[in-house]
Design a protein around this motif. Sequence first.
Motif, PDB file in Angstrom:
ATOM      1  N   SER A  52      65.486  30.148  -6.060  1.00  0.00           N
ATOM      2  CA  SER A  52      66.850  30.646  -5.876  1.00  0.00           C
ATOM      3  C   SER A  52      66.914  32.055  -5.303  1.00  0.00           C
ATOM      4  O   SER A  52      67.917  32.436  -4.732  1.00  0.00           O
ATOM      5  N   ASP A  53      65.858  32.858  -5.477  1.00  0.00           N
ATOM      6  CA  ASP A  53      65.982  34.234  -5.003  1.00  0.00           C
ATOM      7  C   ASP A  53      64.966  34.640  -3.942  1.00  0.00           C
ATOM      8  O   ASP A  53      64.956  35.771  -3.486  1.00  0.00           O
ATOM      9  N   TYR A  54      64.089  33.718  -3.535  1.00  0.00           N
ATOM     10  CA  TYR A  54      63.115  34.074  -2.498  1.00  0.00           C
ATOM     11  C   TYR A  54      63.813  34.344  -1.174  1.00  0.00           C
ATOM     12  O   TYR A  54      63.583  35.348  -0.528  1.00  0.00           O
ATOM     13  N   VAL A  55      64.689  33.454  -0.756  1.00  0.00           N
ATOM     14  CA  VAL A  55      65.501  33.665   0.444  1.00  0.00           C
ATOM     15  C   VAL A  55      66.961  33.731   0.004  1.00  0.00           C
ATOM     16  O   VAL A  55      67.521  32.747  -0.444  1.00  0.00           O
ATOM     17  N   ARG A  56      67.551  34.896   0.133  1.00  0.00           N
ATOM     18  CA  ARG A  56      68.917  35.093  -0.342  1.00  0.00           C
ATOM     19  C   ARG A  56      69.954  34.958   0.760  1.00  0.00           C
ATOM     20  O   ARG A  56      71.093  34.610   0.505  1.00  0.00           O
ATOM     21  N   THR A  57      69.582  35.295   1.993  1.00  0.00           N
ATOM     22  CA  THR A  57      70.552  35.293   3.093  1.00  0.00           C
ATOM     23  C   THR A  57      70.052  34.449   4.253  1.00  0.00           C
ATOM     24  O   THR A  57      68.892  34.549   4.657  1.00  0.00           O
ATOM     25  N   LEU A  58      70.926  33.623   4.794  1.00  0.00           N
ATOM     26  CA  LEU A  58      70.572  32.760   5.919  1.00  0.00           C
ATOM     27  C   LEU A  58      71.692  32.759   6.948  1.00  0.00           C
ATOM     28  O   LEU A  58      72.861  32.970   6.625  1.00  0.00           O
ATOM     29  N   ALA A  59      71.298  32.498   8.196  1.00  0.00           N
ATOM     30  CA  ALA A  59      72.249  32.216   9.265  1.00  0.00           C
ATOM     31  C   ALA A  59      72.078  30.746   9.631  1.00  0.00           C
ATOM     32  O   ALA A  59      70.950  30.273   9.787  1.00  0.00           O
ATOM     33  N   VAL A  60      73.178  30.037   9.749  1.00  0.00           N
ATOM     34  CA  VAL A  60      73.121  28.611  10.078  1.00  0.00           C
ATOM     35  C   VAL A  60      74.042  28.345  11.264  1.00  0.00           C
ATOM     36  O   VAL A  60      75.181  28.810  11.291  1.00  0.00           O
ATOM     37  N   GLY A  61      73.519  27.629  12.255  1.00  0.00           N
ATOM     38  CA  GLY A  61      74.305  27.297  13.434  1.00  0.00           C
ATOM     39  C   GLY A  61      74.036  25.887  13.901  1.00  0.00           C
ATOM     40  O   GLY A  61      73.031  25.278  13.520  1.00  0.00           O
ATOM     41  N   ALA A  62      74.929  25.350  14.731  1.00  0.00           N
ATOM     42  CA  ALA A  62      74.767  23.991  15.240  1.00  0.00           C
ATOM     43  C   ALA A  62      75.575  23.820  16.514  1.00  0.00           C
ATOM     44  O   ALA A  62      76.549  24.548  16.748  1.00  0.00           O
ATOM     45  N   ASP A  63      75.172  22.854  17.334  1.00  0.00           N
ATOM     46  CA  ASP A  63      76.041  22.457  18.442  1.00  0.00           C
ATOM     47  C   ASP A  63      77.005  21.392  17.896  1.00  0.00           C
ATOM     48  O   ASP A  63      77.029  21.120  16.687  1.00  0.00           O
ATOM     49  N   GLN A  64      77.803  20.789  18.769  1.00  0.00           N
ATOM     50  CA  GLN A  64      78.823  19.857  18.303  1.00  0.00           C
ATOM     51  C   GLN A  64      78.246  18.653  17.553  1.00  0.00           C
ATOM     52  O   GLN A  64      78.883  18.114  16.640  1.00  0.00           O
ATOM     53  N   SER A  65      77.023  18.260  17.891  1.00  0.00           N
ATOM     54  CA  SER A  65      76.434  17.093  17.232  1.00  0.00           C
ATOM     55  C   SER A  65      76.024  17.378  15.790  1.00  0.00           C
ATOM     56  O   SER A  65      75.838  16.451  15.002  1.00  0.00           O
ATOM     57  N   GLY A  66      75.881  18.656  15.453  1.00  0.00           N
ATOM     58  CA  GLY A  66      75.395  19.001  14.117  1.00  0.00           C
ATOM     59  C   GLY A  66      76.421  19.645  13.212  1.00  0.00           C
ATOM     60  O   GLY A  66      76.077  20.119  12.123  1.00  0.00           O
ATOM     61  N   VAL A  67      77.704  19.654  13.638  1.00  0.00           N
ATOM     62  CA  VAL A  67      78.743  20.336  12.854  1.00  0.00           C
ATOM     63  C   VAL A  67      78.873  19.763  11.447  1.00  0.00           C
ATOM     64  O   VAL A  67      78.937  20.498  10.460  1.00  0.00           O
ATOM     65  N   THR A  68      78.915  18.458  11.326  1.00  0.00           N
ATOM     66  CA  THR A  68      79.080  17.824  10.013  1.00  0.00           C
ATOM     67  C   THR A  68      77.910  18.140   9.095  1.00  0.00           C
ATOM     68  O   THR A  68      78.099  18.519   7.929  1.00  0.00           O
ATOM     69  N   LEU A  69      76.691  18.002   9.596  1.00  0.00           N
ATOM     70  CA  LEU A  69      75.507  18.296   8.803  1.00  0.00           C
ATOM     71  C   LEU A  69      75.466  19.776   8.435  1.00  0.00           C
ATOM     72  O   LEU A  69      75.097  20.142   7.313  1.00  0.00           O
ATOM     73  N   LYS A  70      75.841  20.630   9.371  1.00  0.00           N
ATOM     74  CA  LYS A  70      75.862  22.081   9.114  1.00  0.00           C
ATOM     75  C   LYS A  70      76.819  22.419   7.977  1.00  0.00           C
ATOM     76  O   LYS A  70      76.472  23.185   7.066  1.00  0.00           O
ATOM     77  N   THR A  71      77.995  21.825   8.010  1.00  0.00           N
ATOM     78  CA  THR A  71      78.995  22.089   6.977  1.00  0.00           C
ATOM     79  C   THR A  71      78.478  21.716   5.596  1.00  0.00           C
ATOM     80  O   THR A  71      78.647  22.461   4.621  1.00  0.00           O
TER      81      THR A  71
END
Length: 221
Positions: free
Chosen positions: A71-90
Amino acid sequence: MREICLAEVEMKRFEIITEVEARVLDIGSTVELIRGGRVTPLARDTLKTRRVTVLESVDAASPEITGPSVSDYVRTLAVGADQSGVTLKTELIRYLRSQGRTVHDLGAFDARDEVDCLDVAATVALAVARGEVEAGIVIDQTGIGSAISANKIKGVRAAMVQNEHLATCAQENNDVNVLTLGASLINVEQARAIVDAWLAVVLRGSSCHRRLEKLSRLERS
């Protein structure tokens, strides 16, 4: 000559056993994992192959928690996707935030948007390279284009991963800081499992450090 009992043999003690440690343990040996310690998934396979027995310590003096937790090893992330990955990204962002992590959503925000995955991957990779976040995830149709794009950014080590085993290998052996996923290849449940496996690994051992030094030299050449 009297037999030497196990208690009289000084065993190696570990807070965490990764594949790096597992590979150098003597075949058939016995080691001790202190109370609260962890064995990474990839290390378990290696330990089994080398017939290494891991005994869990019952010493009350051993710490309850050793090293960074999932839970605390990685605290902050950036997540992005193109239109095909919007649902999975959400779904992934919702899942990561439920773990108490800070997640920056870098788009796309609508499946009807026309977004080039190469641009999204570069944006996520730059956030990682600049230290704005600790790690990144990019989703497109297959994850391949995003991995290629992200790897063009100095300091980024991106990998397209399709299962938990590869996620563990990517992190243990290469310190991958940008994970790319293919929305057409995996479902939400698989994506969660892959991300969990990736984030669960704590890097230890000189072998991985040497690999990272080689990668740094290649970047500079």
